[in-house]
Design a protein around this motif. Structure first.
Motif, short mmCIF file in Angstrom:
data_model
loop_
_atom_site.label_atom_id
_atom_site.label_comp_id
_atom_site.label_asym_id
_atom_site.label_seq_id
_atom_site.Cartn_x
_atom_site.Cartn_y
_atom_site.Cartn_z
N UNK A 173 0.81 -1.21 0.00
CA UNK A 173 0.00 0.00 0.00
C UNK A 173 0.84 1.25 0.00
N UNK A 174 1.90 1.26 0.80
CA UNK A 174 2.77 2.44 0.88
C UNK A 174 3.52 2.66 -0.43
N UNK A 175 4.03 1.57 -1.02
CA UNK A 175 4.76 1.71 -2.29
C UNK A 175 3.84 2.24 -3.39
N UNK A 176 2.65 1.69 -3.46
CA UNK A 176 1.72 2.18 -4.48
C UNK A 176 1.34 3.63 -4.19
N UNK A 177 1.19 3.97 -2.91
CA UNK A 177 0.86 5.34 -2.55
C UNK A 177 1.93 6.32 -3.00
N UNK A 178 3.20 5.96 -2.80
CA UNK A 178 4.30 6.84 -3.22
C UNK A 178 4.31 6.97 -4.74
N UNK A 179 4.17 5.83 -5.44
CA UNK A 179 4.17 5.87 -6.91
C UNK A 179 2.98 6.66 -7.42
N UNK A 180 1.84 6.49 -6.78
CA UNK A 180 0.64 7.21 -7.21
C UNK A 180 0.75 8.70 -6.92
N UNK A 181 1.43 9.04 -5.82
CA UNK A 181 1.63 10.45 -5.48
C UNK A 181 2.43 11.15 -6.57
N UNK A 182 3.48 10.47 -7.05
CA UNK A 182 4.29 11.04 -8.13
C UNK A 182 3.52 11.03 -9.45
N UNK A 183 2.90 9.89 -9.76
CA UNK A 183 2.23 9.74 -11.04
C UNK A 183 0.99 10.60 -11.18
#
Length: 519
Positions: free
Chosen positions: A424-434
């Motif tokens: 969840x955290x990894x996707x959150x970081x990637x989604x924050x950038x994307x």
């Protein structure tokens, strides 16, 4: 209802008949799918609603392009490809029934469309951590209720002032940012390794949400007025929230209606890769990890293409190709329907390849970048030269988004590979950038189309999208991986894992998929 379960007994496959309900994992898949449906329904309705809310005027430059794509004799001469199309499905511009008359400038419209994404990256960043700490069930429920209420209140905000609507969309984006990271945290706790592709394909529910929303918004506006296109999705979202609360639990151990057989199967399949309670993610290890950075770049390229079609696709179909509002919604939804269907196919293909050990996880992730990023980018380049050809333009957009359905095997799964404990955290970081693409694409489109809506103005927009798609895929192919990273485990977990590998772990992880047959 009864179902069949395939298990291993003394290393031999056996099928047993189990008395009980439909597996909880199937119900969970449905709820994840519909959760994405709901969040996209509330997100994308503005893209089409704004066409009905603002009178569609054309500059002198734009009039030329519109007349080119709406010739009186319904014959469109494509200067670039030198062929003709019968444009019998398009009509001359007319007043839309139920339309409003908000005098918003193109920049103000871009602000309304882009405001959803202003804080969306921030809440995406913390959404995964919130779900890992407090549970994805609670996080999704609370933010979905807030999103529904904000959507219902949007017509009142629009009548008050366009800034009030911007604020409503901004708050909607704050709530929406929590959803996807929370769902990925839920998948990490529920999906056995050989079923990850199927569960990740449920994330394409947003695609169907876009298809249905854009397909019904036009007729809804024309019959009941533009405000109904806010009230109806908001009411449906509130009904869905009640179902989510009843059917979903954070983990198999917490679910009150799961069978002991299914609970044990999931627990054995996941092993010790995911713990329910943990501290903050190892941010230093994460941000310095080249495989993670490669995944972020790949995810950014995917979201750029996705948000481009989502935020400005209806405008392109309506203003450039000349479709009426109701038809524009249907035509704009076709690419998402193709993406939905192909994502399910790609998900099954990936699971089959992995289950039969035909390719390693890393090779699967890199190979399918060809379909999820490179081919969609090439189709966008071809679209630049399609001119006013109705069939060709729609076909290229549809093929581009359809091929992107392979994202279920690339950027939408890679964070689960790298660190399922912090998925969840990894996707959150990637989604924050994307997600920054969500407010860049309307701004870039507004900049290039400031003086008109012809193909000449839109070509740079498509070139930018194609470049981002292809470059991000190349970067991942060189630096990405599908191997689990050491920082997935805490220091204590790593010591325990090393000891098990050294001394031999007596427990055998059972990755055999559950085959369900209703009877």
């Amino acid at each position: 209802m009864n179902y069949m379960q395939t298990v291993k007994v003394n290393n031999q496959k056996a099928t047993i008949f189990v008395i009980g309900a439909v597996p909880v994992r199937f119900n969970l898949w449905i709820m994840i799918f519909t959760s994405c449906w709901v969040v996209y329904m509330l997100r994308v309705n503005m893209s089409l609603n704004i066409i009905a809310m603002v009178p569609q005027t054309h500059s002198t430059s734009n009039t030329t392009s519109v007349s080119q794509c709406n010739a009186k004799d319904a014959i469109i001469r494509n200067v670039t490809l030198q062929h003709e199309d019968i444009a019998d499905v398009r009509q001359a511009p007319r007043e839309t029934p139920g339309a409003a008359s908000f005098e918003w400038t193109p920049d103000q419209q871009a602000m309304i469309l882009g405001s959803y994404f202003w804080c969306y990256p921030v809440t995406s960043l913390v959404g995964g951590m919130a779900a890992e700490r407090w549970g994805p069930r609670y996080v999704v429920f609370i933010t979905s209720v807030l999103s529904a209420l904000l959507t219902i209140g949007s017509p009142a905000a629009a009548r008050l002032h366009y800034i009030a609507l911007v604020v409503a969309r901004f708050l909607l984006g704050i709530a929406g940012g929590f959803i996807y990271p929370s769902l990925h945290a839920l998948v990490a706790r529920w999906a056995p390794p050989t079923e990850k592709g199927k569960f990740i394909s449920a994330m394409m529910g947003g695609t169907l949400g876009t298809v249905v929303t854009w397909s019904v918004t036009g007729p809804l506006v024309e019959k009941f007025g533009w405000a109904s296109a806010f009230y109806v999705p908001g009411a449906l979202a509130l009904i869905w929230c009640a179902l989510w609360w009843y059917l979903v639990a954070d983990t198999p151990a917490d679910h009150p209606r799961i069978s002991d057989t299914e609970r044990k199967y999931i627990s054995d399949a996941l092993g010790d890769k995911v713990q329910k309670s943990k501290g903050l993610p190892p941010f230093k290890s994460i941000v310095t990890s080249l495989p993670f950075l490669a995944m972020v770049v790949l995810h950014y390229g995917n979201l750029w293409g996705l948000y481009f079609i989502m935020t400005v696709g209806p405008k392109f179909v309506s203003s450039v190709l000349g479709f009426q509002l109701a038809a524009a919604g249907v035509i704009s939804a076709l690419p998402y329907l193709a993406r939905l269907l192909l994502s399910a196919i790609f998900g099954v293909i990936g699971d089959c390849i992995l289950a039969r050990n035909l390719m390693s996880t890393t090779r699967i992730r890199k190979f399918f970048c060809l379909f999820s990023h490179i081919i969609p980018g090439l189709f966008l380049v071809l679209l630049v030269y399609a001119g006013c050809s109705t069939v060709l333009s729609v076909a290229l957009i549809t093929l581009s988004m359809g091929a992107n359905g392979a994202a279920t095997l690339t950027n939408l799964q890679n964070h689960q590979d790298l660190a399922p404990n912090y998925a969840g955290s990894l996707y959150g970081i990637a989604n924050a950038v994307g997600s920054s693409a969500g407010f860049f694409t309307p701004m870039i489109t507004a900049y290039f189309t400031r003086d008109g809506n012809g193909f000449e103005q839109w070509r740079p927009v498509f070139f930018v999208g194609a470049s981002v798609y292809i470059i991000s895929a190349i970067f991942f192919i060189f630096f990405g991986t599908g191997e689990i990273q050491k920082w997935n485990f805490s220091e204590k977990d790593q010591i325990d894992t090393d000891n098990k590998q050294k001394n031999g772990d007596p427990r055998e992880l059972k990755d055999t998929p559950l085959s369900v047959v209703s009877t």
